[in-house]
Design an enzyme around this catalytic site. Structure first.
Site, PDB file in Angstrom:
ATOM      1  N   ARG A  28      21.659  89.140 -38.951  1.00  0.00           N
ATOM      2  CA  ARG A  28      20.761  88.136 -38.382  1.00  0.00           C
ATOM      3  C   ARG A  28      19.303  88.384 -38.737  1.00  0.00           C
ATOM      4  NH1 ARG A  28      21.436  85.137 -33.819  1.00  0.00           N
ATOM      5  NH2 ARG A  28      19.682  86.191 -32.806  1.00  0.00           N
ATOM      6  N   ARG A  31      17.436  85.706 -40.919  1.00  0.00           N
ATOM      7  CA  ARG A  31      17.311  84.299 -40.534  1.00  0.00           C
ATOM      8  C   ARG A  31      15.844  83.897 -40.452  1.00  0.00           C
ATOM      9  NH1 ARG A  31      17.252  86.873 -35.673  1.00  0.00           N
ATOM     10  NH2 ARG A  31      16.380  85.794 -33.853  1.00  0.00           N
ATOM     11  N   CYS A  52     -15.904  96.545 -15.954  1.00  0.00           N
ATOM     12  CA  CYS A  52     -14.627  97.269 -15.951  1.00  0.00           C
ATOM     13  C   CYS A  52     -14.551  98.231 -14.767  1.00  0.00           C
ATOM     14  CB  CYS A  52     -14.448  98.031 -17.261  1.00  0.00           C
ATOM     15  SG  CYS A  52     -13.015  99.148 -17.256  1.00  0.00           S
ATOM     16  N   CYS A  55     -14.433 102.095 -16.040  1.00  0.00           N
ATOM     17  CA  CYS A  55     -15.506 102.749 -16.787  1.00  0.00           C
ATOM     18  C   CYS A  55     -16.303 103.700 -15.889  1.00  0.00           C
ATOM     19  CB  CYS A  55     -16.441 101.711 -17.408  1.00  0.00           C
ATOM     20  SG  CYS A  55     -15.854 101.024 -18.976  1.00  0.00           S
ATOM     21  N   ASP A  78      -5.957 101.663  -6.126  1.00  0.00           N
ATOM     22  CA  ASP A  78      -6.471 100.849  -5.023  1.00  0.00           C
ATOM     23  C   ASP A  78      -5.451  99.820  -4.552  1.00  0.00           C
ATOM     24  OD1 ASP A  78      -8.894 102.223  -5.325  1.00  0.00           O
ATOM     25  OD2 ASP A  78      -9.611 100.787  -6.825  1.00  0.00           O
ATOM     26  N   HIS A 115     -14.425 102.857 -23.293  1.00  0.00           N
ATOM     27  CA  HIS A 115     -13.660 101.666 -22.910  1.00  0.00           C
ATOM     28  C   HIS A 115     -12.764 101.150 -24.037  1.00  0.00           C
ATOM     29  CE1 HIS A 115     -12.955  98.014 -20.567  1.00  0.00           C
ATOM     30  NE2 HIS A 115     -13.264  97.289 -21.627  1.00  0.00           N
ATOM     31  N   ASN A 153       1.318 101.411 -19.668  1.00  0.00           N
ATOM     32  CA  ASN A 153       1.513 100.077 -20.237  1.00  0.00           C
ATOM     33  C   ASN A 153       0.279  99.755 -21.060  1.00  0.00           C
ATOM     34  OD1 ASN A 153       3.989  99.582 -18.842  1.00  0.00           O
ATOM     35  ND2 ASN A 153       2.812  99.131 -17.000  1.00  0.00           N
ATOM     36  N   GLY A 159       1.698  93.071 -20.210  1.00  0.00           N
ATOM     37  CA  GLY A 159       1.264  92.786 -18.854  1.00  0.00           C
ATOM     38  C   GLY A 159       0.100  93.627 -18.380  1.00  0.00           C
ATOM     39  N   CYS A 160      -0.540  94.344 -19.295  1.00  0.00           N
ATOM     40  CA  CYS A 160      -1.686  95.178 -18.915  1.00  0.00           C
ATOM     41  C   CYS A 160      -2.962  94.339 -19.005  1.00  0.00           C
ATOM     42  CB  CYS A 160      -1.782  96.390 -19.829  1.00  0.00           C
ATOM     43  SG  CYS A 160      -3.148  97.493 -19.418  1.00  0.00           S
ATOM     44  N   SER A 161      -3.600  94.115 -17.874  1.00  0.00           N
ATOM     45  CA  SER A 161      -4.785  93.261 -17.846  1.00  0.00           C
ATOM     46  C   SER A 161      -6.077  94.037 -18.082  1.00  0.00           C
ATOM     47  CB  SER A 161      -4.870  92.540 -16.490  1.00  0.00           C
ATOM     48  OG  SER A 161      -4.944  93.484 -15.433  1.00  0.00           O
ATOM     49  N   HIS A 164      -9.199  99.157 -20.794  1.00  0.00           N
ATOM     50  CA  HIS A 164      -9.673 100.539 -20.747  1.00  0.00           C
ATOM     51  C   HIS A 164      -8.475 101.483 -20.866  1.00  0.00           C
ATOM     52  CE1 HIS A 164     -12.989 103.364 -19.533  1.00  0.00           C
ATOM     53  NE2 HIS A 164     -11.928 104.156 -19.436  1.00  0.00           N
ATOM     54  N   HIS A 166      -5.795 103.854 -20.186  1.00  0.00           N
ATOM     55  CA  HIS A 166      -5.357 104.489 -18.946  1.00  0.00           C
ATOM     56  C   HIS A 166      -3.840 104.446 -18.829  1.00  0.00           C
ATOM     57  CE1 HIS A 166      -5.082 100.272 -17.733  1.00  0.00           C
ATOM     58  NE2 HIS A 166      -4.362 100.655 -16.694  1.00  0.00           N
ATOM     59  N   GLN A 168      -0.578 105.751 -15.711  1.00  0.00           N
ATOM     60  CA  GLN A 168      -0.353 105.869 -14.276  1.00  0.00           C
ATOM     61  C   GLN A 168       0.606 107.009 -13.980  1.00  0.00           C
ATOM     62  OE1 GLN A 168       0.060 102.096 -12.038  1.00  0.00           O
ATOM     63  NE2 GLN A 168       0.044 101.053 -14.024  1.00  0.00           N
ATOM     64  N   GLU A 317      20.497  89.157 -23.652  1.00  0.00           N
ATOM     65  CA  GLU A 317      20.006  90.474 -23.229  1.00  0.00           C
ATOM     66  C   GLU A 317      19.949  90.588 -21.707  1.00  0.00           C
ATOM     67  OE1 GLU A 317      18.283  90.013 -27.378  1.00  0.00           O
ATOM     68  OE2 GLU A 317      18.504  88.732 -25.628  1.00  0.00           O
ATOM     69  N   GLN A 323      20.492  93.390 -27.486  1.00  0.00           N
ATOM     70  CA  GLN A 323      20.950  93.022 -28.827  1.00  0.00           C
ATOM     71  C   GLN A 323      19.781  93.167 -29.786  1.00  0.00           C
ATOM     72  OE1 GLN A 323      20.009  89.953 -30.677  1.00  0.00           O
ATOM     73  NE2 GLN A 323      21.278  90.637 -32.401  1.00  0.00           N
TER      74      GLN A 323
END
Length: 339
Positions: A28, A31, A52, A55, A78, A115, A153, A159-161, A164, A166, A168, A317, A323
């Site tokens: 596949r 394709r 930020c 920072c 936080d 940053h 992430n 999904g990391c907004s 900077h 970092h 967790q 999936e 897959q």
């Protein structure tokens, strides 16, 4: 030692850490691509951003002010997903409705005051400070919690907004689903063979080098045989260590080199700041014999064909099993060229 035969046609591969399978469909990969693309990221991020919350010297949402740190900086999240607040709610415990109270701590680890620097752009010496910080907080938290997760992430696609640099650290008393599953499978393998699953796996990979990307005195980086994400990788400890508590200065310095190598290779692959979710799996800190464990790190990057084409885990999936079209060996060959 059994020889690993790489399948050619459509087949399934089993992840021995979880017991899950991934469907591999090499035919596949040719394709035409008609799906969605992600907007390319323009890297014009400044070295300091007054807005930020990570920072140095800036105020966070709760009113606290960050110190003027020059290496790493850690603070209690936080808006942490885990807290130490215990409710008094009576929880159901039957076969259909089960719940359990849990508590813990969520910490944010700022890798650098700059940053606009990711791990790939940091020096090995600066990454060493990050590894030292991981170990220091892991040691402290593991005295109170048996499960400590160190992860990152990276990138808005994941999904990391906050750009900077970092990661967790989440800690809790219960074993997370992935750790409990990996613990059970590694223990089962050890009871059957008398050796560590990942120790044996690393030895087999080093013998063929087909999926090996990098290794030094203490760490091995591979595209795992059972990889689900297109350019998924693992860092595996060569030494008999189960978690950050046991790492020596030499092992940590060697790890910083490995982290620099894999993150830099990712950035070179599609000439972009490569997004990913990365996380360490360590043995439970429960005072028991965890000889079956070998600490390791997973990188789950979403990019598929370029900096703008993402692999979506949807449909089959979500409803059946993972897959992939691009073979693990092809992915390893392309990544290896970036080291």
């Amino acid at each position: 030692m059994n020889q690993v035969v790489t399948p050619v046609g459509t087949h399934r591969r089993r992840n021995p850490l979880t017991g899950n399978y991934v469907l591999v469909s090499p035919h596949r990969n040719n394709r035409p691509w008609l799906g969605a693309t992600e907007a390319p990221v323009v890297d014009d991020t400044p070295s300091y951003d007054a807005s930020c919350p990570l920072c140095a010297g800036n105020e966070r949402a709760n009113g606290e002010v960050n110190p003027n740190y020059d290496k790493t900086f850690v603070f209690l999240n936080d808006f942490g997903a885990l807290t130490n607040d215990q409710s008094s709610t009576q929880l159901e415990q039957d076969d259909l409705f089960q719940a359990q109270e849990t508590s813990g701590e969520c910490h944010v680890v700022c890798y650098s005051p700059e940053h606009n620097k990711s791990l790939a752009q940091m020096s090995v010496d600066d990454i060493s400070h990050v590894v030292d910080t991981w170990q220091a907080y892991y040691r402290e938290l593991s005295q109170r919690y048996q499960c400590v997760h160190v992860f990152e992430n990276k990138g808005s696609v994941m999904g990391c907004s906050q750009p900077h640099p970092h990661g967790q650290i989440w800690a809790h008393e219960h074993l997370s689903t992935q750790i409990a599953l990996s613990d059970a499978n590694q223990r089962s393998y050890y009871q059957k063979h008398g050796t560590s699953l990942l120790a044996d796996y690393a030895e087999r990979e080093l013998a063929t080098k087909e999926r090996v990307l990098f290794d030094n005195a203490h760490w091995l980086i591979v595209v795992p045989y059972w990889a689900a994400w297109p350019f998924e990788t693992m860092i595996i400890a060569k030494d008999d260590v189960t978690g950050f508590n046991q790492l020596t200065g030499e092992q940590k310095a060697s790890l910083a080199q490995a982290m620099k190598a894999i993150t830099s290779a990712y950035d070179k692959l599609f000439n972009c700041s490569f997004p990913y979710s990365m996380g360490w799996h360590c043995g439970p800190e429960n005072g028991q014999d965890n000889s079956h464990w070998r600490m390791h790190c997973h990188f789950y990057p979403p990019l598929l064909r370029s900096a703008t084409v993402k692999k979506f885990m949807v449909g089959y999936e979500m409803m059946a099993e993972s897959q992939r079209d691009l073979t693990v060996e092809s992915a390893a060959e392309r990544l290896r060229a970036c080291f």
